[in-house]
Each structure stands twice: as C-alpha cells, then as structure tokens.
Design a protein around this motif. Structure first.
Motif, short mmCIF file in Angstrom:
data_model
loop_
_atom_site.label_atom_id
_atom_site.label_comp_id
_atom_site.label_asym_id
_atom_site.label_seq_id
_atom_site.Cartn_x
_atom_site.Cartn_y
_atom_site.Cartn_z
N LEU A 138 37.60 15.23 -52.06
CA LEU A 138 36.20 14.86 -51.78
C LEU A 138 35.99 14.83 -50.28
CD1 LEU A 138 33.42 13.84 -52.62
CD2 LEU A 138 34.36 11.52 -52.67
N ASP A 139 35.12 15.71 -49.80
CA ASP A 139 34.76 15.69 -48.38
C ASP A 139 33.37 15.10 -48.23
OD1 ASP A 139 33.48 17.74 -49.63
OD2 ASP A 139 33.62 19.14 -47.95
N ASP A 140 33.15 14.50 -47.09
CA ASP A 140 31.88 13.80 -46.85
C ASP A 140 30.90 14.70 -46.09
OD1 ASP A 140 30.13 11.70 -47.05
OD2 ASP A 140 30.81 10.73 -45.20
N SER A 141 30.85 15.99 -46.47
CA SER A 141 30.01 16.93 -45.74
C SER A 141 28.57 16.89 -46.26
CB SER A 141 30.57 18.35 -45.90
OG SER A 141 30.51 18.75 -47.25
N THR A 144 28.18 18.88 -49.54
CA THR A 144 28.54 18.17 -50.77
C THR A 144 27.43 17.22 -51.19
OG1 THR A 144 30.89 18.31 -50.18
CG2 THR A 144 30.27 16.67 -51.84
N LYS A 145 26.84 16.52 -50.20
CA LYS A 145 25.74 15.60 -50.52
C LYS A 145 24.53 16.37 -51.08
CE LYS A 145 26.98 12.11 -47.06
NZ LYS A 145 26.56 11.41 -45.82
N ALA A 178 26.13 8.12 -54.66
CA ALA A 178 27.07 7.71 -53.62
C ALA A 178 28.49 8.18 -53.92
CB ALA A 178 27.04 6.18 -53.47
N ARG A 179 28.78 8.53 -55.17
CA ARG A 179 30.10 9.02 -55.54
C ARG A 179 29.95 10.36 -56.24
NH1 ARG A 179 34.57 5.71 -55.64
NH2 ARG A 179 35.55 7.74 -56.00
N PRO A 180 29.90 11.45 -55.48
CA PRO A 180 29.73 12.78 -56.09
C PRO A 180 30.81 13.13 -57.10
CG PRO A 180 29.39 12.89 -53.71
CD PRO A 180 29.94 11.52 -54.02
N ASP A 181 32.04 12.60 -56.91
CA ASP A 181 33.10 12.90 -57.87
C ASP A 181 32.80 12.29 -59.23
OD1 ASP A 181 33.29 10.42 -56.69
OD2 ASP A 181 35.49 10.34 -56.80
N SER A 208 33.16 19.63 -54.29
CA SER A 208 32.08 20.55 -53.92
C SER A 208 32.11 21.80 -54.80
CB SER A 208 32.19 20.93 -52.45
OG SER A 208 33.44 21.57 -52.19
#
Length: 470
Positions: A138-141, A144-145, A178-181, A208
């Motif tokens: 999980l990257d905070d890019s 991804t958001k 807040a948690r894409p995963d 992603s």
C-alpha cells in the motif's frame, strides 16, 4: 423449526480488533470449498457436513481458532486433491459454531490475512499445509487515493442499482476511503464475478493494481446492470400499458352490458357464425372456419394474430364453394362464337371444337389442358375468352410473366404479416364460381431465382389429380 445450540463464541472486542499484524502459525488446517474466495476482514457463514472438516473445526476451536480457506471452481474436486500448490488463500478465524440436531455444523468465519499455502504436510485427521503470510503493498500516493475514490463512487452507484445490496453499504464504503486495501477487499468480495477473477484479485498484493482491476470490472458491471434496468423499465411500462388497456376494455364491456348494447367483438363473432351457416361450405372447410371463429371469440381484438385469423375466415367465406355455371356444349353455337370473334385460325378452331365434342360425349371427363403457342398478338388470350363465352363459363386471366416467388401461386404462410392466398384462389374469388376457365398467360416467362421456382409449383396447378382441391 430446528433448535440451534451455541457451542462457541468469540467476544466482540476480539472480533473487532483483528488487525494486519495478527500472528499466523507455520501450518494451518485446510478448508477447501467450491466457489468461495474469502478476503481479509470479510465475514461469511458456512455449512459443514463433512467429518474431516468437523475435525478441523474442533481442533481450531481448541487452539487459536485459525483455519486456512481455499476456493476452487466447481469443475475441480472439493478437496486438497483439486488444489495446485503453492496456492494463495486466506487465513480465517472462527468466531462462532452452531450445531443442529441433524448433525450439521454452521460456522461464522472472518478473513484475517492473505497467505500462501506452499505444501500439504498432513492429510489425517484433516488436511493441513505450510503457510507464508502475504502482506499487501500500500503506497500513500495521489494515484492510489484517486483510484480508491473512483472505486467507492462506482460501487455506490452499483449499490443504488442492485436491489440486493443494502443501502447502508454506501456509508460503509465511505468510511473505508481511509483504508484503500480494506475498500478493495470489500468491493471484490461483494462483486458478482467468476471465482477465477476473485482468485486473481486475492493474489494481487499491490493495492493500486487491485483498485485498477476493480475499476475496469465495476465499469463493465455497471454497463450490464444499467442496460438490464433499462430493459426492465421498458418491459414494465409495456406491461402497465397493456394492463391499463385491459382494465379499460373490461370497463367498456361492463358499461355496454349495463346499457344493453352488445359488445363489438361478440357482434363480429356472431356475424361470422351466421355467414358460415349460410355459406353452404363442404365439411372440411366448415370445420376449419368454425375452429378459427372459436379462436377469434377468445382472442382480444388488439392481439396481433386477430387480424390474421379474421382475414383467413373472410377468405374462406368469400370463395364460391358451391357456386357453379352450367356448361353449354352446343357445338354449332361454339363454332359461331369462334367464327365471330376470330378470322382464320381454322386448325386451332377445329381442335377446340374437337375438345368440346369430347366433353359433350363424356361429361365426367376431367378438364384437359389446352396449350396455345404463338407469337404475341395472334389471338391466344382472346381464344380463351371465346371458349369461356361459348361454354358459358366465367373467364379468369392470370399473367405469369416475371413471377419469381412460388408463393404467388400457392399462397403465403399465415405467419407472415400481410399474407395472402395465391393467385389461383384470388382468381376463383374474382370469378364467383368454382368452375371458371383459367387462362395462364405468358407461362414461358416465369422467372426463377433464390426465392424459389414457380414453374415447379405449376405442376400442382396443372395436374388434374391435384388441382380439384387446390
């Protein structure tokens, strides 16, 4: 109702605090199920009746409550024999077990983490395998958001379109942004997709990349659902319109009944039955007409087939079934008619008079066919008219030049819109008698193409054994 016994339950605090760092043992007992792909944090209820799986559940409940779950397609065996190792599956925790009086066991399980089962280490008393934990990437890019927001928006649209999805899922999806995963696993577990696609998403560790695959699948699913809803709305509108028409027609029928007026449909049916009684039809034609009128009486006038059946009955009743003209076989009169209408052609006139003489000597003879051959304008058609005049029969001329479709002769099937009888039947109705003199003109100019061969259909017309009941 069967009484359920609660055997074991996990406290709510423990269930809610299953986190990404939950410790996974080196080996896990295996539960292989058809069409079941469990994602981390997702909860499912399973029915168990296999004894080996019951042994696995008992052992798990006596220990850390963890089991391994693998989903396989229905084309494969529901056991470790149907699994190729290494294989990506899910470590899951048993929260509750319920036993029914018939011996069936129900368990409530929740996914904990993705794992890779490397090899089977035991098969008795239940299969178990060596496992490796797989951590998601999980990257905070910003990308991804953006993907997470797009997946959440598309899935919320899908929730609005699919009645089976609860509306409160929209709020659940919103909190998972807040948690894409977690969001990707929730959406993947609830999409109606093939088990192979779910397995692919389970094996995809990059969040992603997982969100990108879900975006494509959601777009496709939305197109299908929106088109299905559009079709359903159109069908519903049509049904509502038909129901409204039916209701109004019933009201109109009731009003007419109260006013003492006869329904138009009933009037038409009654008039057709009266025409059948007066038509003096042969038995087979009468049965066919009565059968069609009976169908019409039960059929609404708005039905597409009503006009087809009504036209068929009208044609039956308009044919001259019992109307005939009496032949005048006076040879001298026939000779005078031929001489008055045509100059010369002595050989042709003699042949015609011979035919009439044979008819006079043998009245029950089936009508032979006279073939006139010659260039245009020599009087072939007018000779036919003279013969009809001499016999006292009605005359029907039917030009065959340029005909390509045999249905022009035999008639069209009633299933076609605008279907009509063939030219023979139409000529009989125009003649007004069942024994007219038919002149088949320009028979040498009949066409032939992919639609049929009309010249072959003429055999049925010219054969005396068949044309009596054409």
């Amino acid at each position: 109702m069967s009484r359920m016994t609660v055997i074991s339950d996990t406290p709510n605090e423990k269930r809610l605090h299953i986190g990404d760092q939950h410790e996974i043992p080196e080996t896990l007992g295996l539960l292989v199920r058809h069409d079941l792909i469990m994602f981390p944090l997702m909860i499912d209820q399973l029915q168990i009746d296999d004894q080996a799986v019951k042994n696995l559940i008992d052992a798990a409940l006596a220990g850390d409550r963890l089991i391994g779950i693998i989903g396989v397609p229905r084309s494969k065996e529901e056991s470790v024999a149907g699994v190729e190792f290494p294989h990506v599956g899910t470590a899951a925790m048993i929260h509750k077990m319920l036993k029914l009086p018939d011996g069936t066991v129900t368990i409530l399980v929740q996914g904990v983490a993705r794992v890779r089962f490397t090899e089977v280490v035991e098969t008795e008393p239940f299969p178990s395998a060596r496992v490796e934990r797989l951590d998601t990437v999980l990257d905070d890019s910003v990308e991804t958001k953006a993907l997470a927001h797009n997946v959440a928006s598309e899935f919320q649209r899908l929730i609005s379109l699919v009645p089976q999805f609860p509306d409160d899922w929209k709020a659940v999806v919103q909190t998972m942004l807040a948690r894409p995963d977690h969001l990707s696993d929730f959406v993947a577990s609830n999409l109606n997709i093939e088990i192979e696609e779910k397995q692919e998403l389970l094996e995809t560790l990059s969040v992603s990349e997982r969100l990108t695959k879900l975006t494509k699948r959601l777009n496709s699913e939305l197109e299908v659902v929106e088109l299905a809803n559009k079709i359903q709305n159109q069908v519903q509108k049509e049904m509502n319109r038909n129901q409204r028409e039916f209701y109004l027609r019933k009201q109109l029928e009731t009003i007419r009944h109260e006013l003492g007026e006869e329904d138009q449909h009933a009037t038409e049916t009654r008039e057709l039955r009266e025409r059948i009684e007066k038509a003096n039809l042969p038995q087979h034609a009468r049965e066919a007409a009565e059968r069609e009128v009976e169908r019409l009486s039960r059929m609404p006038t708005a039905a597409a087939e009503y006009s087809v059946s009504r036209t068929y009955v009208d044609w039956i009743l308009s044919l001259p079934w019992s109307t005939t003209t009496e032949d005048n076989l006076e040879i001298r009169r026939a000779q005078n008619v031929l001489e008055a209408d045509h100059y010369g052609l002595s050989m042709v006139k003699d042949r015609i008079l011979e035919y009439l003489a044979v008819r006079k000597l043998k009245p029950d003879m089936k009508g032979p066919i006279l073939c006139f051959v010659g260039p245009p304008g020599v009087g072939k058609t007018s000779l036919g008219q003279s013969i009809a005049h001499a016999l006292g029969r009605n005359f029907v001329r039917m030009s065959l030049g340029g005909i390509h479709d045999e249905a022009e002769i035999r008639g069209h099937r009633r299933t076609y819109i605008g279907a009509l009888p063939g030219r023979i039947i139409q000529g009989l109705r125009r003649a007004g008698s069942r024994n007219p003199l038919f002149m088949l003109d320009e028979v040498d100019k009949v066409g032939q193409d992919f639609r049929g061969d009309p010249s072959s259909a003429l055999l049925e017309v010219l054969d005396p054994e068949q044309n009596v009941a054409f």
